[in-house]
Design a protein around this motif. Structure first.
Motif, PDB file in Angstrom:
ATOM      1  N   ALA A 124       3.814  -0.932  -1.260  1.00 12.72           N
ATOM      2  CA  ALA A 124       4.229   0.422  -1.633  1.00 12.72           C
ATOM      3  C   ALA A 124       4.987   1.101  -0.500  1.00 12.72           C
ATOM      4  O   ALA A 124       5.935   1.868  -0.748  1.00 12.72           O
ATOM      5  CB  ALA A 124       3.012   1.255  -2.035  1.00 12.72           C
ATOM      6  N   ARG A 125       4.589   0.839   0.739  1.00 11.45           N
ATOM      7  CA  ARG A 125       5.334   1.374   1.884  1.00 11.45           C
ATOM      8  C   ARG A 125       6.735   0.779   1.927  1.00 11.45           C
ATOM      9  O   ARG A 125       7.717   1.491   2.155  1.00 11.45           O
ATOM     10  CB  ARG A 125       4.580   1.068   3.183  1.00 11.45           C
ATOM     11  N   TRP A 126       6.839  -0.529   1.728  1.00  5.06           N
ATOM     12  CA  TRP A 126       8.164  -1.161   1.733  1.00  5.06           C
ATOM     13  C   TRP A 126       9.039  -0.554   0.642  1.00  5.06           C
ATOM     14  O   TRP A 126      10.213  -0.241   0.877  1.00  5.06           O
ATOM     15  CB  TRP A 126       8.028  -2.676   1.526  1.00  5.06           C
ATOM     16  N   LEU A 127       8.474  -0.364  -0.532  1.00  5.49           N
ATOM     17  CA  LEU A 127       9.229   0.234  -1.628  1.00  5.49           C
ATOM     18  C   LEU A 127       9.611   1.680  -1.322  1.00  5.49           C
ATOM     19  O   LEU A 127      10.675   2.149  -1.743  1.00  5.49           O
ATOM     20  CB  LEU A 127       8.426   0.169  -2.927  1.00  5.49           C
ATOM     21  N   LEU A 128       8.781   2.392  -0.578  1.00  7.10           N
ATOM     22  CA  LEU A 128       9.117   3.757  -0.179  1.00  7.10           C
ATOM     23  C   LEU A 128      10.361   3.762   0.699  1.00  7.10           C
ATOM     24  O   LEU A 128      11.315   4.518   0.454  1.00  7.10           O
ATOM     25  CB  LEU A 128       7.940   4.385   0.562  1.00  7.10           C
ATOM     26  N   TYR A 129      10.350   2.926   1.726  1.00  6.15           N
ATOM     27  CA  TYR A 129      11.509   2.861   2.620  1.00  6.15           C
ATOM     28  C   TYR A 129      12.763   2.418   1.869  1.00  6.15           C
ATOM     29  O   TYR A 129      13.848   2.975   2.051  1.00  6.15           O
ATOM     30  CB  TYR A 129      11.234   1.898   3.773  1.00  6.15           C
ATOM     31  N   ARG A 130      12.575   1.412   1.021  1.00  5.77           N
ATOM     32  CA  ARG A 130      13.731   0.839   0.317  1.00  5.77           C
ATOM     33  C   ARG A 130      14.284   1.817  -0.722  1.00  5.77           C
ATOM     34  O   ARG A 130      15.511   1.920  -0.895  1.00  5.77           O
ATOM     35  CB  ARG A 130      13.314  -0.483  -0.346  1.00  5.77           C
ATOM     36  N   THR A 131      13.415   2.538  -1.392  1.00  2.00           N
ATOM     37  CA  THR A 131      13.871   3.520  -2.379  1.00  2.00           C
ATOM     38  C   THR A 131      14.606   4.670  -1.698  1.00  2.00           C
ATOM     39  O   THR A 131      15.689   5.085  -2.137  1.00  2.00           O
ATOM     40  CB  THR A 131      12.677   4.063  -3.176  1.00  2.00           C
TER      41      THR A 131
END
Length: 343
Positions: free
Chosen positions: A199-206
């Motif tokens: 979810a953190r990776w998706l936060l940065y990527r989004t």
């Protein structure tokens, strides 16, 4: 069918590790994570090796659909191994797996509240150039363009997490402009930590698609502003069945050296955030109480009323390693409950 697999791992940057990722092309879908191939990377570029012996190994441990690329493409969370297949020194997941297996019979579960702050350039999103916004107060769970900043990114991130199959249980605006929170869980210790990293990776990527950065810094703005935490909700089967186990768990976290053993592993800069102000307890003092957001550990009022439930450790920073915080809570509380015969 060609599959893009985004291999994600946690690097060796200190004092706070970063996420890294790269894409592997697979010739067809793989049924489960066990069938995904090992891969390698240059550890000398991620603070995980010296240049003269730089190869490190990526071992897939969790996979889910990739909501960014869509289709059959996947995200693959990996542990970092040495070339002899032993866990690398930065691999905190391996230690959690051992502790979680030891106390699996107590059925520990977690819900982690991940706070974070959006930045546009060098200022939090929503902060006026050359000045400060109105004091905190109206921003928490607020609505309206005068108080809320970044909702489009937050909604996109939520949709991406749900499309990835993550156990996201909610979102809300936090007490400072540009500051938000999402919650993961309730899930078992290893799964909640795996999913929080994804979810953190998706936060940065989004946020990247909006030309905005997200930070987990525990005190992104100095002064009279709340910090950013990762409040960690925890229970075992005994705690979900009776109040005595709740008290045993709270007491165990305050015994001997346990308070400092935990706090020093709850994220870099924890002393900047745990000051005794802004809904925190001082970092070097331990306390617990019912409905007390100024305590180290809060027992929700409903838990006292029902005589069972969970506790909230309010000390972990937003930048805490979820593998570490879940391991510490399981190891400390489950050992105490076992000793007390409350299992």
């Amino acid at each position: 069918m060609t599959i893009k697999a985004e291999y994600i791992w946690i690097d060796g940057t200190e004092p706070t590790a970063k996420l890294r990722s790269k894409t592997k092309i697979l010739d067809g879908a793989v049924a489960d994570v066990a069938g995904l191939p090992l891969w390698g990377f240059d550890g000398s570029s991620t603070n995980q090796a010296e240049g003269h012996s730089s190869d490190r190994v990526l071992k897939p441990v969790y996979s889910c659909p990739d909501p960014i690329r869509g289709g059959e493409h996947i995200l693959v969370l990996c542990e970092v191994l040495n070339t002899d297949m032993t866990p690398h020194s930065t691999n905190t997941r391996a230690e959690l797996v051992e502790v979680a297996e030891r106390y699996a019979a107590q059925e520990p579960i977690f819900g982690i509240e991940q706070e974070y702050t959006f930045f546009k350039g060098h200022r939090p999103l929503g902060f006026p150039d050359g000045g400060f916004p109105a004091p905190q107060g109206g921003y928490y769970c607020g609505v309206g363009a005068d108080e809320i900043h970044g909702r489009d990114i937050v909604e996109a991130h939520l949709d991406n997490c749900l499309a990835a199959g993550l156990g996201i249980s909610g979102i809300n605006a936090e007490v400072m402009p540009g500051q938000w929170e999402f919650q993961v869980g309730p899930l078992d210790p290893v799964t909640v930590a795996d999913q929080l990293w994804i979810a953190r990776w998706l936060l940065y990527r989004t946020a990247e698609d909006f030309q905005v950065s997200a930070t987990l810094h525990p005190k992104p703005v100095k002064g009279d502003w709340n910090g950013a935490g990762a409040h960690t909700n925890f229970s075992t089967r005994a705690m979900r069945e009776g109040y005595d186990a709740i008290i045993t768990a709270c007491e165990s976290l305050g015994e001997g050296s346990k308070p400092l053993d935990h706090v020093k592993n709850y994220g870099a800069g924890v002393d900047e955030r745990l000051t005794g102000l802004h809904e925190t307890a001082p970092w070097d003092q331990y306390s617990y109480g019912v409905s007390d957001r100024g305590a180290s550990v809060r027992i929700p009022w409903q838990v006292e009323k029902d005589g069972k439930g969970y506790i909230e450790d309010r000390r972990p920073n937003a930048n805490v390693d979820p593998y570490v915080v879940t391991r510490l809570l399981v190891d400390t509380c489950c050992a105490a409950l076992e000793k007390a015969g409350q299992v």
